[in-house]
Design a protein around this motif. Sequence first.
Motif, PDB file in Angstrom:
ATOM      1  N   ALA A  28       0.842  -1.203   0.000  1.00 45.21           N
ATOM      2  CA  ALA A  28       0.000   0.000   0.000  1.00 45.21           C
ATOM      3  C   ALA A  28       0.877   1.252   0.000  1.00 45.21           C
ATOM      4  O   ALA A  28       0.609   2.217  -0.732  1.00 45.21           O
ATOM      5  CB  ALA A  28      -0.929  -0.017   1.211  1.00 45.21           C
ATOM      6  N   LEU A  29       1.971   1.206   0.761  1.00 43.83           N
ATOM      7  CA  LEU A  29       2.882   2.356   0.806  1.00 43.83           C
ATOM      8  C   LEU A  29       3.523   2.594  -0.569  1.00 43.83           C
ATOM      9  O   LEU A  29       3.604   3.734  -1.042  1.00 43.83           O
ATOM     10  CB  LEU A  29       3.984   2.102   1.842  1.00 43.83           C
ATOM     11  CG  LEU A  29       3.594   2.348   3.304  1.00 43.83           C
ATOM     12  CD1 LEU A  29       4.729   1.916   4.221  1.00 43.83           C
ATOM     13  CD2 LEU A  29       3.299   3.835   3.528  1.00 43.83           C
ATOM     14  N   GLY A  32       0.939   4.110  -2.933  1.00 43.56           N
ATOM     15  CA  GLY A  32       0.735   5.531  -2.634  1.00 43.56           C
ATOM     16  C   GLY A  32       1.894   6.373  -3.159  1.00 43.56           C
ATOM     17  O   GLY A  32       1.687   7.412  -3.794  1.00 43.56           O
ATOM     18  N   TRP A  36       1.838   9.330  -6.091  1.00 45.34           N
ATOM     19  CA  TRP A  36       2.380  10.667  -5.811  1.00 45.34           C
ATOM     20  C   TRP A  36       3.461  11.006  -6.846  1.00 45.34           C
ATOM     21  O   TRP A  36       3.535  12.115  -7.376  1.00 45.34           O
ATOM     22  CB  TRP A  36       2.954  10.664  -4.383  1.00 45.34           C
ATOM     23  CG  TRP A  36       3.590  11.947  -3.969  1.00 45.34           C
ATOM     24  CD1 TRP A  36       3.144  13.208  -4.238  1.00 45.34           C
ATOM     25  CD2 TRP A  36       4.808  12.105  -3.246  1.00 45.34           C
ATOM     26  NE1 TRP A  36       3.991  14.137  -3.710  1.00 45.34           N
ATOM     27  CE2 TRP A  36       5.031  13.487  -3.084  1.00 45.34           C
ATOM     28  CE3 TRP A  36       5.715  11.193  -2.681  1.00 45.34           C
ATOM     29  CZ2 TRP A  36       6.132  13.992  -2.404  1.00 45.34           C
ATOM     30  CZ3 TRP A  36       6.808  11.705  -1.993  1.00 45.34           C
ATOM     31  CH2 TRP A  36       7.020  13.094  -1.858  1.00 45.34           C
TER      32      TRP A  36
END
Lengths: 272, 289
Positions: A28-29, A32, A36
């Motif tokens: 998930a990190l 993300g 970005w």
Amino acid sequence: MTDLDNPAQDGMPARFRPPHPLSALLFALFLGFFLWSLSSAGISIGELIEGLPNMARIGAEMVPPATDRLEPMLRSVLVTFQMAVVGTVIGLILSLPLAVLAARNHTPHPVVRAAVRGLISFVRTVPDLAWALFFVASVGLGPFAGTLTLIVDTVGFCGRFFAEAIEEVDRGPPEAMNAIGAGPLDVIVCATLPMALPSLINTGLFALEKAVRSSVVLGLVGAGGIGAELATSMEMFRYDQAATIVLMIFVLVMAVETLSSHLRAKLIGGRG
Amino acid sequence: MTTLHAPVRPGFEPAFGHRARLPPVRPQADPDTDAHRGASPESPAVRVEGLTKRFGRTSRPVWSDVSFSVPTGQRVAIIGGNGTGKSTLLRCCLRLIEPDAGDIHLHGQKLDGRCARTLRHLRSEVGFVFQKHNLVPRLSVLSNVLHGSMARTRGPRQWLQSLARSEDRDYAMYCLEQVRLGHLAERRADHLSGGQSQRVAVARALMQRPRAIFADEPVASLDPQAGEEVMETFADLARNHGLTLVFVSHHLEHALTYAERVLGLRDGRLDLDAPTGRETLGSLRSLYD
């Protein structure tokens, strides 16, 4: 006894297992961060669509490729290749002793190993364009700055892979040489290097391919070779000349890759 | 005991002349080397006192307080179950593995790990044949055998057969013929069978002109016939040239056939030290119980 008509269901592994919470969190990190990064990378479909006519115009201007400056271009291609060969060969020669000092099985002391590894890592981490700018500023424009860049780049690349190849050789023959009473240099030359040779040749030839591609880019910052011609053509909007240069670079890179594949097959089958 | 003589082969002219005597098996003493001081011809080939080895500081020793002495010219087998440290013991005798305690003397000279030059010199007097032949695979058989000459001379001329001095090439060929492989001198080492590779390793050991040969399970990876051939080669060389032979083996028959004395390791100590004449297969098997 197993009943084949009625295979047991107990103990059957699940088709899917839920991921470990830590793995899911890391994924998930990453997702993300990637989203970005997409915005930071300036990805814009609109600008891409607006740019398509320009791409088509430049593409059209590239055809047919220009032949009016063939001779100086060929000379520059030759200089590029010569820079790559000289830079790679000198880089390989410098890499070998550094790799021996950096290899766990031959280093005279762990401190020496750490120092040499640090040096190689530093050389490798600094991008070749940064080295090129440094050498252009130090020794001036031209192929010498490019050659110095390629030497340093080859040391960074080969130093690490040579050291790993040396560490991975079978320990038996060096141990046998030690048992004979051979000196450290004899052990390296007679046992370790012949066994690491296929890997060293592979890495050396990859370094040559890499140097040929790099030497093209280095010309863009004034470090000599065909890259300088390409930069001039693009600045003067002579896309037809740029197309000729790109084709020449393509032929050069393909020729070097084909030659290195052939050499790889030939040399690795040789006898000492 | 016979002396080594150059072979007579068609098309092969030894540098020492026709049937000229080759240099002796025993290497010349180096007067500058401290190791030679105090050595006498009567000194045992190997003398080990109170040797202890453990892997890791807190672990149990592989073996402790091992002491034995091997007279020059004796053939000794070291036996014992898996993990009893037979190979470790043999390697410790040349300090290829550093023991934790104890002294090692080779031919009357203390094998001290602190002086690299002395260590190299004493190692050079012992030919070591490993379980896996440990030849350099990409080099020719002759180059591999020539490497044995680094026991006496070092430098670029010993690196490859093409650079070697004529007398060294001749002696390497002679050593190869001692193991009946002269015809394979030009072949790459990785193109040999297991038995041939092991015999080349024996030839490399002979190239050292050793006073003793240590062999660590030299036939473990060979089929029975090749294994017998290699053991016969060892035994012949030891008998004919008066070499001391110390070999590690799992083959109890080999221990009884080719050795005069057997050392047995069990439970971290030297449990057996007896002439083979007194032992039987049954008595040796009890070491594995």
